[in-house]
Design a protein around this motif. Sequence first.
Motif: not given
Length: 124
Positions: A20-31
Amino acid sequence: EVQLQESGGGSVQAGGSLRLACVASGYGYKSYSMAWFRQAPGKGREGVATIDSDGNTKYVDSVKGRFTISRDNAESTLYLQMNSLKPEDTAMYYCAAGPPRSWKYLTELWYNNWGQGTQVTVSS
């Protein structure tokens, strides 16, 4: 906030594998701490695995040794490698994001960003 989109679900026979994969968009994913939850028909949502920004992980006992959670911060993508799948793994799988300390908890209350889910069906 981040927006999350899962992919990679499908139908497999027992003993098979899925990623499974989950792509994130928006600010601050790394944190964010990230997690995979699942919900089988007629049951509550169950925490499967969590990971923080440093790669610390936590798993529910029923998937230990079979599932691996990982993340690619450069690509803002979360993964769940599922091996040796069992019929009891059949569920809708959700990606979630929460505050940094959330990774210690396999409880949905700690997560405030959710994807739409991807269906995993394992036949015997």
